[in-house]
Motif scaffolding. Structure first.
Motif, PDB file in Angstrom:
ATOM      1  N   THR A 321       8.924  15.048 -28.011  1.00  0.00           N
ATOM      2  CA  THR A 321       8.091  15.473 -26.889  1.00  0.00           C
ATOM      3  C   THR A 321       8.610  14.888 -25.581  1.00  0.00           C
ATOM      4  O   THR A 321       9.436  13.980 -25.562  1.00  0.00           O
ATOM      5  CB  THR A 321       6.643  15.012 -27.097  1.00  0.00           C
ATOM      6  N   ASN A 322       8.075  15.411 -24.484  1.00  0.00           N
ATOM      7  CA  ASN A 322       8.436  14.885 -23.167  1.00  0.00           C
ATOM      8  C   ASN A 322       8.148  13.398 -23.067  1.00  0.00           C
ATOM      9  O   ASN A 322       8.938  12.629 -22.522  1.00  0.00           O
ATOM     10  CB  ASN A 322       7.626  15.619 -22.090  1.00  0.00           C
ATOM     11  N   ASN A 361      12.221  21.471 -27.023  1.00  0.00           N
ATOM     12  CA  ASN A 361      12.028  20.705 -25.804  1.00  0.00           C
ATOM     13  C   ASN A 361      13.333  20.345 -25.103  1.00  0.00           C
ATOM     14  O   ASN A 361      13.419  19.323 -24.425  1.00  0.00           O
ATOM     15  CB  ASN A 361      11.229  19.427 -26.125  1.00  0.00           C
ATOM     16  N   GLY A 364      12.804  20.048 -21.435  1.00  0.00           N
ATOM     17  CA  GLY A 364      12.097  18.821 -21.059  1.00  0.00           C
ATOM     18  C   GLY A 364      13.058  17.660 -20.875  1.00  0.00           C
ATOM     19  O   GLY A 364      12.931  16.882 -19.930  1.00  0.00           O
ATOM     20  N   PHE A 449       5.535  19.763 -24.993  1.00  0.00           N
ATOM     21  CA  PHE A 449       6.868  20.337 -25.011  1.00  0.00           C
ATOM     22  C   PHE A 449       7.039  21.125 -23.717  1.00  0.00           C
ATOM     23  O   PHE A 449       6.077  21.688 -23.192  1.00  0.00           O
ATOM     24  CB  PHE A 449       7.035  21.321 -26.178  1.00  0.00           C
TER      25      PHE A 449
END
Lengths: 526, 176
Positions: A321-322, A361, A364, A449
């Motif tokens: 994830t970010n 992602n 990201g 994401f």
């Protein structure tokens, strides 16, 4: 933009765009109108005749799906004739319906079941035997057809004609003999074929993947985002007994309308992969989380002292994830790492939903400015390892295994003095790794994401992880605390607070305001 | 509707507290002598000498739930999961699977945890196929917890043996 007009429905005035289908206007206003064939993303067919309402000034009942909204329309839905029509339609549809709900996978989310509970008679009046049709017909790689259950709403036919433009399905013959089938020379094998099972209001079209697996009323649904490619289709994770049983698309007009591709839908088995790493490995042997964290922090600290941070390289995972990647960015910054890269697996793409980057992602990571360059710095990093400048590697994810040729990867990994890996499955190539941490899948953590178009979307935890389990962000945070003594935590709102102070593109967004549709990043990116 | 007042003759409270004691003692003593004389004259007793003798329960009795076995040896269950959902104690575990036969589905696993089951009969009521019924069997004590987990093969009972219960059920649920 269409003009906003007012329509009176059962004495209540609702607002609607002029020319929009009356049915959609009423549904948007929260008025319950039964319907089968109408679908907001398909053309109007008007074949089910279920949504009929009385409109003042028109002598006969009108189907509301094919009636454009006009200003000053007066609509009655609570009319004796409307009720008669609804009872009649449901009786007609049930005439030949096999009522094999106990073995039908749609049972529980079947529109025919719901509406017959609502409007249907308790007993059928017909004495004729029910029509026999094909059952369990193998019409495609991933799809089954049950012609007895079909109510001929033609949603699937329109989907194949309008959305995928492949046109495999058709209603053959006329009248009472009508039946849904595929053409002789075309099986329902298009890459979006399983959407027809979602839009089928009954159990006529079923996916082989979910066939006779589990009853839908046991499933617990979590709104999330598909992890399989950069498009970030919105999905529902259906879980039961801490296992994913299916992924279904969730409507988001900005991303995927109401569709998703078959490849993404079927890509959930890796979460329950029996070969998945269940505990960290230290020098190839299972270890506790604390031992692994101590070993990793010690090895990284020693390596930095002996060789300097610039001799350490890092590969960021586009599957994280970010927030996790932001934390990883901080960790490698604290270690003094210069060479950072990202490996992204690529695959086939089309111009509808499927994107070439098979990771959720990647955008990201680029927006966080962790990696530079057109190839996300992968060549530079591999070159630096080959030339001996970089002797240690912190590797997140296993996309590297599929993007770099096997013999080259073998050579590169053999040259390393320190290797720390975060991966899903143990792999013989990582035999020399000092520490291998198990990575956490999209279904087992919260976060965001960023899709290919820069839309930040929430993923949510659907499955429980074993006690003591650390997700990737928590591993990075623990290592950061061990190396830099920061006392950081991986609570998401605190990470977002730090991200806002960091001044990256995410600082313009508020984590708590990311709704079910996601939020668009400012155009600053790239 | 106008209210109607009815005078009910309530029994007067006993004035002496030891009177009921004497009455009860009298009943017991009377029974004692009646039985004593009765047995002397060769009267049958009502006691069922378990386990040599068994009392045949009426079909309305709810014993442990069992699966109906069709004459071909297969279960009637199609693994629809309604009993699993209706069960208040979550004692039923079903894993469905596909078969080549016409009914398409069968339970690959059908387990009932009898230590949880409370014999309420909601599974029987929920079943659309008349596949799970309450038997008259109540002697299911065992020495281990594992022993109280009944699998599909243990639960199957031939349809003929369950006929009294099935005949009793059909009018109950207005089935044809």
């Amino acid at each position: 933009m269409a003009k906003t007009v007012h329509v009176t429905v059962d004495g209540r005035t609702i607002e609607a765009a002029e020319g929009a289908p009356l049915l959609q206007a009423m549904l948007d206003a929260g008025i319950h109108i039964p319907h089968y064939c109408y679908h907001p993303k398909l053309t109007i067919d008007g074949s089910c005749r279920f949504c009929q309402v009385r409109i003042e000034g028109i002598p006969k009942l009108q189907i509301s799906c094919n009636t454009p909204v006009r200003d000053g329309m007066v609509v009655k839905t609570d009319d004796p004739e409307v009720h008669t029509v609804r009872r009649g339609v449901i009786e007609l549809l049930l005439l030949n319906h096999p009522l094999d709900c106990p073995i039908c996978d749609k049972a529980g989310e079947c529109w025919l079941q719901n509406y017959s509970m609502e409007f249907g008679a308790r007993e059928g009046r017909t004495i004729d035997p029910r029509r026999k049709r094909g059952k369990r017909l193998d019409i495609g790689e991933r799809m089954l057809l049950d012609q007895e259950r079909c109510i001929l709403c033609r949603r699937c036919v329109r989907f194949c004609n309008e959305i995928t433009k492949t046109g495999e399905l058709h209603i053959f013959t006329l009248g009472d003999h009508s039946k849904l089938d595929i053409y002789d020379d075309a099986r329902l094998d298009n890459p979006y074929s399983m959407n027809t099972a979602d839009i089928c209001p009954v159990g006529a079209l079923e996916t082989k993947d979910f066939h006779h697996k589990i009853r839908v009323w046991f499933l617990e649904e979590t709104a999330s985002v598909c992890p399989s490619c950069a498009n970030g289709c919105n999905i529902m994770i259906s879980a039961y007994r801490n296992r994913i049983w299916r992924l279904v698309p969730r409507r988001n007009d900005e991303v995927n309308d109401t569709w998703m591709c078959d490849a993404g839908r079927l890509n959930y088995r890796f979460v329950a992969d029996p070969e998945r790493l269940r505990a960290p490995l230290v020098d190839g042997a299972p270890a506790t989380w604390n031992e692994a964290l101590d070993r990793a922090a010690g090895a990284l600290g020693d390596f930095r002292k002996r060789q300097g941070g610039s001799a350490l390289g890092a590969i960021v995972s586009p599957h994280l994830t970010n927030e996790e990647n932001f934390r990883f960015g901080e960790l490698i910054h604290a270690l003094g790492v210069q060479q950072v890269a990202m490996a992204v697996k690529r695959g086939p793409a089309d111009d509808f939903l499927i994107k070439a980057e098979k990771a959720a992602n990647a955008r990201g990571v680029r927006e966080l400015r962790i990696v530079q360059g057109d190839d996300d710095g992968i060549e530079a990093l591999l070159g630096a390892i080959e030339s001996g400048m970089v002797k240690g590697l912190y590797l997140c994810g296993d996309d590297l295994l599929e993007t770099v040729p096997a013999d080259r990867l073998e050579r590169i990994l053999a040259q390393l003095e320190l290797l720390i890996v975060q991966t899903l499955r143990p792999n013989p190539r990582f035999a020399r790794a000092a520490v291998i941490f198990p990575t956490t899948t999209f279904a087992e953590k919260d976060g965001t994401f960023t899709n290919h178009a820069g839309r930040v979307q929430r993923i949510r935890k659907a499955l429980e992880t074993p006690a003591g389990w650390l997700n990737d962000g928590e591993i990075f945070t623990a290592l950061l605390n061990a190396i830099d003594a920061r006392g950081a935590s991986f609570a998401l709102d605190r990470v977002w607070g730090e991200m806002a102070r960091d001044g990256n593109v995410f600082s313009a967004l508020d984590f708590n305001e990311i709704g079910p549709r996601g939020m668009q990043l400012a155009a600053a990116g790239k | 509707m106008a209210a109607r007042v009815v005078k009910v003759a309530r029994p007067q409270p006993m004035t002496r507290r030891w009177t009921p004691l004497l009455v009860g003692l009298g009943v017991a003593i009377a029974h004692f002598f009646r039985n004593l004389l009765g047995f002397a004259r060769g009267r049958q007793d009502f006691t069922v000498y378990f386990p040599e003798q068994r009392f045949v329960q009426p079909p309305a009795m709810r014993g442990m739930p069992v699966l109906v076995q069709m004459p071909n040896g297969k279960e009637r269950c199609v693994a629809c999961g309604l009993c699993e959902f209706a069960c208040p104690t979550n004692c039923i575990t079903i894993f469905p699977a596909e078969t080549a036969s016409e009914v398409e589905r069968y339970p690959e696993v059908f387990d009932i945890d009898m230590s949880r089951c409370m014999f309420c009969g909601l599974c029987e009521e929920a079943c659309p196929e008349e596949a799970i019924v309450m038997s008259r069997q109540v002697e299911i004590a065992c020495y281990s917890r594992r022993g109280s987990l009944w699998h599909k093969q243990d639960l199957l009972v031939p349809e003929a043996e369950l006929k009294p219960r099935l005949d009793y059920l059909r009018p109950q649920y207005a089935r044809k």
